[in-house]
Design a protein around this motif. Sequence first.
Motif, PDB file in Angstrom:
ATOM      1  N   ILE A  31      35.708   8.014  76.529  1.00 42.36           N
ATOM      2  CA  ILE A  31      36.509   6.863  76.958  1.00 42.36           C
ATOM      3  C   ILE A  31      36.242   6.579  78.431  1.00 42.36           C
ATOM      4  CG2 ILE A  31      38.852   5.912  77.146  1.00 42.36           C
ATOM      5  CD1 ILE A  31      39.656   7.862  74.899  1.00 42.36           C
ATOM      6  N   GLU A  32      35.832   5.354  78.712  1.00 40.25           N
ATOM      7  CA  GLU A  32      35.387   5.035  80.064  1.00 40.25           C
ATOM      8  C   GLU A  32      36.524   4.979  81.086  1.00 40.25           C
ATOM      9  OE1 GLU A  32      31.819   2.239  81.683  1.00 40.25           O
ATOM     10  OE2 GLU A  32      32.005   2.938  79.649  1.00 40.25           O
ATOM     11  N   ASP A  33      37.590   4.279  80.734  1.00 36.02           N
ATOM     12  CA  ASP A  33      38.712   4.137  81.664  1.00 36.02           C
ATOM     13  C   ASP A  33      39.436   5.485  81.805  1.00 36.02           C
ATOM     14  OD1 ASP A  33      40.830   3.266  83.199  1.00 36.02           O
ATOM     15  OD2 ASP A  33      41.984   2.584  81.457  1.00 36.02           O
ATOM     16  N   PRO A  34      39.416   6.075  83.031  1.00 39.89           N
ATOM     17  CA  PRO A  34      39.982   7.428  83.184  1.00 39.89           C
ATOM     18  C   PRO A  34      41.445   7.534  82.766  1.00 39.89           C
ATOM     19  CG  PRO A  34      39.151   6.570  85.298  1.00 39.89           C
ATOM     20  CD  PRO A  34      38.832   5.546  84.253  1.00 39.89           C
ATOM     21  N   ARG A  35      42.223   6.489  82.998  1.00 41.82           N
ATOM     22  CA  ARG A  35      43.649   6.571  82.655  1.00 41.82           C
ATOM     23  C   ARG A  35      43.855   6.608  81.148  1.00 41.82           C
ATOM     24  NH1 ARG A  35      48.147   5.151  86.671  1.00 41.82           N
ATOM     25  NH2 ARG A  35      47.079   5.689  88.591  1.00 41.82           N
ATOM     26  N   ARG A  36      43.094   5.784  80.439  1.00 43.88           N
ATOM     27  CA  ARG A  36      43.193   5.783  78.969  1.00 43.88           C
ATOM     28  C   ARG A  36      42.657   7.103  78.428  1.00 43.88           C
ATOM     29  NH1 ARG A  36      40.181   1.763  76.018  1.00 43.88           N
ATOM     30  NH2 ARG A  36      41.066   2.839  74.234  1.00 43.88           N
ATOM     31  N   ALA A  37      41.565   7.595  79.036  1.00 45.63           N
ATOM     32  CA  ALA A  37      40.983   8.870  78.599  1.00 45.63           C
ATOM     33  C   ALA A  37      41.986  10.008  78.779  1.00 45.63           C
ATOM     34  CB  ALA A  37      39.709   9.154  79.386  1.00 45.63           C
ATOM     35  N   ASP A  38      42.711   9.970  79.919  1.00 48.28           N
ATOM     36  CA  ASP A  38      43.703  11.011  80.179  1.00 48.28           C
ATOM     37  C   ASP A  38      44.824  10.987  79.155  1.00 48.28           C
ATOM     38  OD1 ASP A  38      42.406  12.125  82.285  1.00 48.28           O
ATOM     39  OD2 ASP A  38      43.481  11.000  83.826  1.00 48.28           O
ATOM     40  N   ARG A  39      45.265   9.771  78.785  1.00 46.26           N
ATOM     41  CA  ARG A  39      46.348   9.669  77.801  1.00 46.26           C
ATOM     42  C   ARG A  39      45.917  10.185  76.436  1.00 46.26           C
ATOM     43  NH1 ARG A  39      48.078   5.090  80.633  1.00 46.26           N
ATOM     44  NH2 ARG A  39      46.845   3.647  79.386  1.00 46.26           N
ATOM     45  N   ALA A  40      44.711   9.769  76.013  1.00 44.44           N
ATOM     46  CA  ALA A  40      44.208  10.208  74.708  1.00 44.44           C
ATOM     47  C   ALA A  40      44.005  11.718  74.699  1.00 44.44           C
ATOM     48  CB  ALA A  40      42.898   9.493  74.389  1.00 44.44           C
ATOM     49  N   GLY A  41      43.392  12.234  75.786  1.00 47.16           N
ATOM     50  CA  GLY A  41      43.159  13.670  75.901  1.00 47.16           C
ATOM     51  C   GLY A  41      44.458  14.454  75.890  1.00 47.16           C
ATOM     52  N   ALA A  42      45.485  13.887  76.561  1.00 49.25           N
ATOM     53  CA  ALA A  42      46.781  14.564  76.648  1.00 49.25           C
ATOM     54  C   ALA A  42      47.373  14.766  75.255  1.00 49.25           C
ATOM     55  CB  ALA A  42      47.739  13.764  77.522  1.00 49.25           C
ATOM     56  N   LEU A  43      47.286  13.722  74.420  1.00 54.01           N
ATOM     57  CA  LEU A  43      47.831  13.848  73.060  1.00 54.01           C
ATOM     58  C   LEU A  43      47.147  14.974  72.303  1.00 54.01           C
ATOM     59  CD1 LEU A  43      48.405  10.169  71.883  1.00 54.01           C
ATOM     60  CD2 LEU A  43      50.105  11.961  72.290  1.00 54.01           C
ATOM     61  N   LEU A  44      45.818  15.000  72.383  1.00 47.13           N
ATOM     62  CA  LEU A  44      45.053  16.040  71.686  1.00 47.13           C
ATOM     63  C   LEU A  44      45.433  17.423  72.214  1.00 47.13           C
ATOM     64  CD1 LEU A  44      42.450  16.587  69.767  1.00 47.13           C
ATOM     65  CD2 LEU A  44      41.303  16.923  71.937  1.00 47.13           C
ATOM     66  N   ALA A  45      45.504  17.545  73.547  1.00 42.43           N
ATOM     67  CA  ALA A  45      45.823  18.844  74.165  1.00 42.43           C
ATOM     68  C   ALA A  45      47.202  19.323  73.727  1.00 42.43           C
ATOM     69  CB  ALA A  45      45.743  18.729  75.685  1.00 42.43           C
ATOM     70  N   ILE A  46      48.180  18.400  73.704  1.00 44.68           N
ATOM     71  CA  ILE A  46      49.556  18.791  73.373  1.00 44.68           C
ATOM     72  C   ILE A  46      49.660  19.219  71.907  1.00 44.68           C
ATOM     73  CG2 ILE A  46      51.919  17.931  73.139  1.00 44.68           C
ATOM     74  CD1 ILE A  46      51.199  16.103  75.618  1.00 44.68           C
ATOM     75  N   VAL A  47      49.035  18.454  71.011  1.00 42.75           N
ATOM     76  CA  VAL A  47      49.071  18.826  69.589  1.00 42.75           C
ATOM     77  C   VAL A  47      48.394  20.191  69.393  1.00 42.75           C
ATOM     78  CG1 VAL A  47      48.249  18.210  67.282  1.00 42.75           C
ATOM     79  CG2 VAL A  47      49.183  16.452  68.779  1.00 42.75           C
ATOM     80  N   GLY A  48      47.309  20.423  70.118  1.00 41.91           N
ATOM     81  CA  GLY A  48      46.549  21.658  69.971  1.00 41.91           C
ATOM     82  C   GLY A  48      47.282  22.904  70.423  1.00 41.91           C
ATOM     83  N   VAL A  49      48.330  22.730  71.234  1.00 45.02           N
ATOM     84  CA  VAL A  49      49.088  23.882  71.742  1.00 45.02           C
ATOM     85  C   VAL A  49      49.626  24.742  70.599  1.00 45.02           C
ATOM     86  CG1 VAL A  49      51.297  24.458  72.826  1.00 45.02           C
ATOM     87  CG2 VAL A  49      49.680  23.055  74.030  1.00 45.02           C
ATOM     88  N   VAL A  50      49.875  24.098  69.470  1.00 44.07           N
ATOM     89  CA  VAL A  50      50.351  24.791  68.272  1.00 44.07           C
ATOM     90  C   VAL A  50      49.460  25.992  67.919  1.00 44.07           C
ATOM     91  CG1 VAL A  50      49.806  24.252  65.840  1.00 44.07           C
ATOM     92  CG2 VAL A  50      51.816  23.298  66.906  1.00 44.07           C
ATOM     93  N   ASN A  51      48.191  25.891  68.271  1.00 46.77           N
ATOM     94  CA  ASN A  51      47.240  26.958  67.939  1.00 46.77           C
ATOM     95  C   ASN A  51      47.457  28.225  68.778  1.00 46.77           C
ATOM     96  OD1 ASN A  51      44.943  27.965  66.531  1.00 46.77           O
ATOM     97  ND2 ASN A  51      43.679  27.551  68.323  1.00 46.77           N
ATOM     98  N   ILE A  52      48.047  28.077  69.968  1.00 44.01           N
ATOM     99  CA  ILE A  52      48.173  29.233  70.877  1.00 44.01           C
ATOM    100  C   ILE A  52      49.057  30.342  70.284  1.00 44.01           C
ATOM    101  CG2 ILE A  52      48.887  29.983  73.182  1.00 44.01           C
ATOM    102  CD1 ILE A  52      46.263  28.428  73.169  1.00 44.01           C
ATOM    103  N   PRO A  53      50.311  30.023  69.856  1.00 41.29           N
ATOM    104  CA  PRO A  53      51.093  31.106  69.216  1.00 41.29           C
ATOM    105  C   PRO A  53      50.425  31.635  67.951  1.00 41.29           C
ATOM    106  CG  PRO A  53      52.268  29.002  69.113  1.00 41.29           C
ATOM    107  CD  PRO A  53      51.120  28.811  70.038  1.00 41.29           C
ATOM    108  N   ILE A  54      49.667  30.789  67.273  1.00 39.94           N
ATOM    109  CA  ILE A  54      48.969  31.268  66.073  1.00 39.94           C
ATOM    110  C   ILE A  54      47.964  32.355  66.457  1.00 39.94           C
ATOM    111  CG2 ILE A  54      47.408  30.643  64.173  1.00 39.94           C
ATOM    112  CD1 ILE A  54      48.815  27.963  64.028  1.00 39.94           C
ATOM    113  N   ILE A  55      47.204  32.109  67.542  1.00 40.65           N
ATOM    114  CA  ILE A  55      46.246  33.131  68.000  1.00 40.65           C
ATOM    115  C   ILE A  55      47.009  34.395  68.397  1.00 40.65           C
ATOM    116  CG2 ILE A  55      44.506  33.747  69.728  1.00 40.65           C
ATOM    117  CD1 ILE A  55      43.943  30.800  70.117  1.00 40.65           C
TER     118      ILE A  55
END
Lengths: 235, 46
Positions: A152-176
């Motif tokens: 994603i070219e626009d850094p602000r949009r990229a940050d928002r999209a990345g943030a969603l992925l990062a937050i959802v992925g946190v679920v994996n940490i207690p699993i590990i």
Amino acid sequence: MSAQGIKWFWFASPQTFFPLAGALARWCAGAAAVLTLLGLYIGLFVAPTDATQGEAYRIIFIHVPAAWMSMLIYVVMAFWAAIGLAFNTRLSGMMARALAPTGALFTFIALWTGSLWGKPTWGTYWVWDARLTSELILLFLYFGFMALQAAIEDPRRADRAGALLAIVGVVNIPIIYYSVKWWNTLHQGSSVSLKSAPTMAATMFTGMIVMAAAFWLYSIAVALVRVRCIIREQK
Amino acid sequence: MSEFLAMGGYAWYVWGAYGVCFSLLGLEIFFLMKRSGKAKASETQA
């Protein structure tokens, strides 16, 4: 000083954070180098040979700290991503971006060193055990985060999209973390916990903690230098 | 010394782990320094 007296958002501005990050990075890099040498010395020379695993166990001195860092960096990355999403602070997204490559690197190191430890100890380089599989998923989460940001070219949009992925992925940490308790894994349970004394020799424990501290400081230094690059590049 | 390097027969595993770990950390530092230099240079030009 009252809570309002502290300028919480002062350092949220990339321009004011920039010189502080530089000074902190230098200090952390120096300390990381010293602790790495000390950790290597303890791990390779001082710590005694393990009674059952022989010298192969020395891999643990880098494997365990790297595995800790892989999870910790992900949580910190998701934290900054969430702060960025909530308060729309530019620096938060930059911090998340700066942490991802180092987190991915430590995840790979944890998998690689674990594999080389597993062969002589378990008789196999890889097994689809809950701990190993969830750690591999962590590596893919880091890759996904970085690929999404890069796409994603626009850094602000990229940050928002990345943030969603990062937050959802946190679920994996207690699993590990709890995988060795929840499932009957080949990977052993933890020998170190906050609640009880470690079930290993004192020198082995010291070596591991020193190495963990070195990896912490290394990660902070590298992330701060990278965030400075990102600030400069986005100007 | 050679006994130390042999790691009780586990040389490939131990040095394979330590070697890759610190080579990768070294590479990260190398590429980061390169990026840092580039970012600095483009800033002073602008």
